[in-house]
Design an enzyme around this catalytic site. Structure first.
Site, short mmCIF file in Angstrom:
data_model
loop_
_atom_site.label_atom_id
_atom_site.label_comp_id
_atom_site.label_asym_id
_atom_site.label_seq_id
_atom_site.Cartn_x
_atom_site.Cartn_y
_atom_site.Cartn_z
N GLU A 96 40.19 30.94 41.67
CA GLU A 96 41.92 30.71 41.48
C GLU A 96 42.54 32.09 41.12
O GLU A 96 41.80 32.79 40.24
CB GLU A 96 42.10 29.64 40.43
N CYS A 109 46.87 37.35 37.54
CA CYS A 109 45.74 36.92 36.73
C CYS A 109 44.42 36.40 37.59
O CYS A 109 44.90 35.59 38.46
CB CYS A 109 46.19 35.67 35.86
N CYS A 116 33.05 27.99 34.86
CA CYS A 116 32.87 29.10 33.69
C CYS A 116 31.79 28.30 32.87
O CYS A 116 31.68 27.25 32.95
CB CYS A 116 34.07 29.16 32.75
N CYS A 123 39.99 23.86 27.57
CA CYS A 123 40.09 24.41 28.81
C CYS A 123 39.56 23.59 29.94
O CYS A 123 38.51 23.11 30.05
CB CYS A 123 39.46 25.79 28.69
N GLY A 169 36.53 31.69 34.03
CA GLY A 169 35.34 32.54 33.87
C GLY A 169 35.27 33.27 32.62
O GLY A 169 36.43 33.61 32.13
N GLU A 170 34.26 33.74 32.30
CA GLU A 170 34.08 34.68 31.22
C GLU A 170 33.71 36.03 31.76
O GLU A 170 32.65 36.49 32.05
CB GLU A 170 33.02 33.99 30.13
N SER A 201 39.84 39.26 28.98
CA SER A 201 40.02 38.39 27.84
C SER A 201 38.44 37.79 27.58
O SER A 201 38.11 37.46 28.71
CB SER A 201 41.10 37.24 27.85
N SER A 224 39.84 35.97 22.57
CA SER A 224 40.45 34.59 22.56
C SER A 224 39.86 34.15 21.14
O SER A 224 38.64 33.75 21.08
CB SER A 224 40.07 33.75 23.92
N LEU A 225 40.91 33.75 20.14
CA LEU A 225 40.15 33.27 18.85
C LEU A 225 40.37 31.62 18.47
O LEU A 225 39.35 31.06 18.55
CB LEU A 225 40.90 33.74 17.82
N ASN A 304 48.75 24.58 27.19
CA ASN A 304 49.27 23.74 28.16
C ASN A 304 48.61 22.58 28.44
O ASN A 304 47.42 22.66 28.97
CB ASN A 304 48.88 24.79 29.64
S1 SF4 Z 1 35.69 31.26 28.36
FE1 SF4 Z 1 38.00 31.01 29.30
S2 SF4 Z 1 37.34 29.83 31.38
FE2 SF4 Z 1 35.71 29.80 30.02
S3 SF4 Z 1 35.75 27.79 29.04
FE3 SF4 Z 1 36.52 29.19 27.62
S4 SF4 Z 1 38.76 29.22 27.95
FE4 SF4 Z 1 37.72 28.26 29.83
#
Ligand code: SF4
Length: 366
Positions: A96, A109, A116, A123, A169-170, A201, A224-225, A304
């Site tokens: 995506e 994005c 992931c 998520c 994904g990470e 991120s 991402s915290l 969201n």
């Molecule tokens: S790392 Fe990103 S894509 Fe993977 S589960 Fe966490 S928020 Fe979702």
């Protein structure tokens, strides 16, 4: 192995590698440069369109290589102009990508993996699990497809393009492919999207944060915290059990010390109603960042909502209160406006879903 597996994906090659590739099949170096420009600058995705190449060469390329491996399955247009693309890899995995038009410049994005492996509980992408990591070519091709769709094949984006690796994904679990894609896209004879226009991120893969700190031409970093304490972060982002906040923020501090002019470093904090948005938690977050002597700004991201996730977004007044407390303690704070919620394109909604409910590529980066 299908036919596609055996052919070389030219989108994943740098200009120098493409020159090497054509030389191997007995062609002069300039043909490699020509093909690189056709793929990356003119954004052509089939050899048939490369009419400046001799017909015989195009035939040979078709046998040994490809200039396109992704197919667009669906495309959704939001009322705010955001476009979400649901694509498939040649071996049928969902990818995506989201195109977000903005006044000053557009943002794309992209996804770094199909699904992931991390289990962030806010998520939707997490529910897919890891399907597979994307190749450098599959990362770059997402950008090519989005740009062609928005502006026409090969047309120059009028406002310039920012990229964010915040889709599915990470990215730091696909680090080498990510960096290869970044290098390819930076080429002035290609897409010419330089690393300081790219932000990736991470949920907190500490060894890769340390590695990124040593790389000269690197993308911007966002962490991402989602929580100010280990207790809560263990629940929201289980990767925290492996690399807890002390270790993560220690690595962030080291990274911040290597920042050069023009580079950006941010924290992302998804706002979940009644979970991580209290005044006390704002104070804990501010104290945590100040204690580690971190000066990066914080982006607050209203969650969201997406079925079946058990969270609701914090009300706007709560977000403002939270922001006020952070700012009173010297933390630069911004509130990010959600985009494309109506098409499941907003942060955390990517789960390859087809329109009404879908598995899309909207991961939620908090
Ligand atoms: S790392 Fe990103 S894509 Fe993977 S589960 Fe966490 S928020 Fe979702």
């Amino acid at each position: 192995m299908d036919e596609m597996d055996k052919r070389t994906d030219l989108i994943g090659l740098s200009q120098a590698e493409l020159v090497g590739f054509v030389q191997q099949i007995g062609e002069p170096a300039y043909r490699g440069r020509q093909i690189f420009a056709a793929v990356q600058h003119r954004r052509l995705r089939s050899f048939d369109e490369m009419s400046d190449l001799p017909k015989a060469l195009r035939e040979r390329l078709r046998e040994t290589a490809t200039a396109s491996t992704l197919t667009v399955e669906s495309r959704y247009l939001s009322e705010d102009g955001t476009r979400r693309f649901l694509m498939k890899t040649h071996d049928n995995f969902p990818v995506e990508t989201v195109f977000i038009p903005e006044e000053r410049r557009d943002t794309i994005c992209f996804s770094s993996q199909s699904g992931c492996p991390l289990q962030c509980t806010f998520c939707l992408t997490a529910q897919l699990g890891l399907l597979r990591s994307l190749t450098p070519g599959e990362i770059v091709e997402q950008i090519i497809i989005a740009l062609n769709d928005a502006y026409g094949v090969g047309e120059r984006p009028p406002r310039g393009t920012n990229l964010v690796g915040m889709g599915a994904g990470e990215p730091f679990l696909n680090f080498d492919s990510l960096l290869q894609a970044t290098r390819i896209m930076a080429d002035p004879q290609g897409l010419f999207i330089v690393p300081h226009r790219v932000t990736v991120s991470t949920a907190g893969v500490v060894p890769r944060i340390r590695e990124l700190a040593t790389i000269p031409d690197r993308p911007n970093l966002a962490i991402s915290l989602a929580a100010p304490t280990d207790e809560l972060r263990d629940v929201l982002m289980p990767i925290n059990k492996k690399w807890p906040l002390e270790e993560l923020l220690g690595a962030c501090r080291e990274f911040e010390q290597t920042l050069k002019a023009g580079e950006r470093f941010t924290f992302e904090y998804v706002m979940l109603d009644g979970i991580n948005d209290s005044d006390e938690q704002a104070r804990q977050l501010a104290n945590l960042l100040n204690r580690h002597d971190l000066h990066a700004k914080v982006n607050l991201i209203p969650h969201n909502p997406a079925d079946p996730l058990p969270y609701q977004p914090s009300p706007a007044t709560r977000v403002e209160m939270f922001k006020g407390i952070l700012e009173s303690k010297g933390i630069h704070t911004f509130v990010r406006r959600p985009r494309g919620r109506d098409i499941f394109a907003a942060c955390g909604q990517l789960a390859a879903v087809t329109q009404t409910v879908g598995l899309g590529a909207n991961s939620q980066r908090g």
